[in-house]
Design a protein around this motif. Sequence first.
Motif, PDB file in Angstrom:
ATOM      1  N   THR A  65       0.844  -1.202   0.000  1.00 55.59           N
ATOM      2  CA  THR A  65       0.000   0.000   0.000  1.00 55.59           C
ATOM      3  C   THR A  65       0.875   1.246   0.000  1.00 55.59           C
ATOM      4  OG1 THR A  65      -1.755  -1.172   1.204  1.00 55.59           O
ATOM      5  CG2 THR A  65      -1.855   1.228   1.192  1.00 55.59           C
ATOM      6  N   PHE A  66       1.963   1.192   0.754  1.00 58.47           N
ATOM      7  CA  PHE A  66       2.927   2.310   0.755  1.00 58.47           C
ATOM      8  C   PHE A  66       3.496   2.520  -0.654  1.00 58.47           C
ATOM      9  CE2 PHE A  66       7.366   3.722   1.053  1.00 58.47           C
ATOM     10  CZ  PHE A  66       7.212   4.918   1.742  1.00 58.47           C
ATOM     11  N   ILE A  67       3.915   1.436  -1.308  1.00 57.41           N
ATOM     12  CA  ILE A  67       4.477   1.507  -2.658  1.00 57.41           C
ATOM     13  C   ILE A  67       3.442   2.041  -3.658  1.00 57.41           C
ATOM     14  CG2 ILE A  67       5.359   0.115  -4.581  1.00 57.41           C
ATOM     15  CD1 ILE A  67       7.391   0.590  -2.400  1.00 57.41           C
ATOM     16  N   ASN A  68       2.153   1.789  -3.363  1.00 61.77           N
ATOM     17  CA  ASN A  68       1.077   2.245  -4.234  1.00 61.77           C
ATOM     18  C   ASN A  68       1.111   3.753  -4.485  1.00 61.77           C
ATOM     19  OD1 ASN A  68      -2.053   0.437  -4.263  1.00 61.77           O
ATOM     20  ND2 ASN A  68      -1.112   1.618  -5.891  1.00 61.77           N
ATOM     21  N   GLY A  69       1.652   4.488  -3.514  1.00 67.83           N
ATOM     22  CA  GLY A  69       1.730   5.935  -3.648  1.00 67.83           C
ATOM     23  C   GLY A  69       2.657   6.396  -4.760  1.00 67.83           C
ATOM     24  N   PHE A  70       3.527   5.488  -5.218  1.00 67.18           N
ATOM     25  CA  PHE A  70       4.460   5.837  -6.291  1.00 67.18           C
ATOM     26  C   PHE A  70       3.946   5.420  -7.668  1.00 67.18           C
ATOM     27  CE2 PHE A  70       7.099   5.323  -2.475  1.00 67.18           C
ATOM     28  CZ  PHE A  70       7.798   6.525  -2.480  1.00 67.18           C
ATOM     29  N   ALA A  71       2.747   4.804  -7.725  1.00 66.34           N
ATOM     30  CA  ALA A  71       2.203   4.339  -9.003  1.00 66.34           C
ATOM     31  C   ALA A  71       1.913   5.524  -9.921  1.00 66.34           C
ATOM     32  CB  ALA A  71       0.928   3.526  -8.772  1.00 66.34           C
ATOM     33  N   THR A  72       2.276   5.356 -11.187  1.00 68.33           N
ATOM     34  CA  THR A  72       2.039   6.421 -12.164  1.00 68.33           C
ATOM     35  C   THR A  72       1.068   6.005 -13.263  1.00 68.33           C
ATOM     36  OG1 THR A  72       4.002   5.706 -13.408  1.00 68.33           O
ATOM     37  CG2 THR A  72       4.312   7.467 -11.790  1.00 68.33           C
ATOM     38  N   THR A  73       0.706   4.721 -13.289  1.00 69.95           N
ATOM     39  CA  THR A  73      -0.239   4.218 -14.291  1.00 69.95           C
ATOM     40  C   THR A  73      -1.252   3.303 -13.607  1.00 69.95           C
ATOM     41  OG1 THR A  73       1.005   2.199 -14.825  1.00 69.95           O
ATOM     42  CG2 THR A  73       1.593   4.219 -16.033  1.00 69.95           C
TER      43      THR A  73
END
Length: 452
Positions: free
Chosen positions: A100-108
Amino acid sequence: MRKIDVHELIDKAKFNRFHWQVLFWCALIIIFDGYDLVIYGVVLPVLMKEWDLTPLQAGTLGSYALFGMMFGALIFGPLSDRFGRKRVIAICVVLFSFFTFINGFATTPTEFAICRFIAGLGIGGVMPNVVALMTEYSPKKLRTTLVAIMFSGYSVGGMLSAGLGMYLIPNFGWPSVFFVAGVPLLLLPVILYALPESIGFLLHAKRDAEAGVLLGRVEPNFAPRIGDRYEMPTGKTSHVSLVALFKNGRALSTLMFWLAFFMCLLMVYALASWLPKLMTQAGYGLGSSLSFLLVLNFGAIFGAIGGGFIADRLHLKTVLMVFFVIAAFSISLLGFKSPTAVLYLLVAAAGATTIGSQILLYAYVAQFYPMAIRSTGIGWASGVGRSGAIVGPILGGTLLGMAMPLEYNFMFFAIPGAIAAFAVSLVARSAAHAPTEELPLPFAAEAGAISD
């Protein structure tokens, strides 16, 4: 050599500091779990605008976490019966917090979907295990209430998600609410230290000394001695766990639990995903729309705790049937023009009787099945029910894409409540009341220990 009836000792124990500790840490895990799950409904209106998503695309994107939850419940529920609840809970916390933390870096949308799916594995896997652990350690007279209080942490997490979203998104953008989800990773060592292992697992693993120490904390008047023999009927069976859910007269109840979970979770996640967007479409601003999500989860706390309190005095079956009828009625009225105060009351009632009912369903399943297949029973009910959770956001997106009148959307969301009430009416009150095929003694002993 003393013979210690573990079930009797736990059932008759008075609520003490140890129970508070189990309740606190299990509830805290569920708070994190609820935050990570509800977060999608919070960011959905912004994502649809930023990524130019159609309603159907947005609904499908929201279902990826729910696909993960389905597989997580099916995989990690049974695994904990073999490897211990504590270890599996830790794995699940790492999965849902980190991704969920990594989700904040999603660009697509694709990157977003992958992270949501993996996080969903942990979100779905942790639920059956904390429910089983809380059920195992709760005194009999408070069992449903304690499980309901613990699981109301899901709603607290949802409220935190909506509340922080109202502040963080306008000021720092939508990724900021995902970055907050990394906090549980920092607390994981403390959680692992403070959370007890399952007594049933310890005894099965021949770790009697550790079990004795834990039982001394459950009941301070009990002092373990060397050579104590602990008796804990767990309903061990030669059948494969899944098959065992259908043995000894449990087949109809198992199927009806699955149907009730499907319908309940469809309502929960249709509302959690689309309530802010529907209210935005009805003319409310983003802040006001998120406040409806806040009220939905606030109502769920009262529904879960109040329902658990009543169920410990009446019966879960009766409470659930009434709750589902109220859910269908309150949701169907949301689409009609009403004063804001009335809308808030209806949303609170919907939260109390949908999310609250989900929590009470977990408690009912946990008390229904023998300990040997308890996590399996919860995991499969939750896992099969997750297909309803997957359908919910997609159904909402489909209805929104059809540009139907607002009241029709909520009517479709309400129908599952009536079906769930019917399904619960067909469930046996407890394993002891199910039509029997001649219960083996271990099953009979366990059924008597967990029935109301």
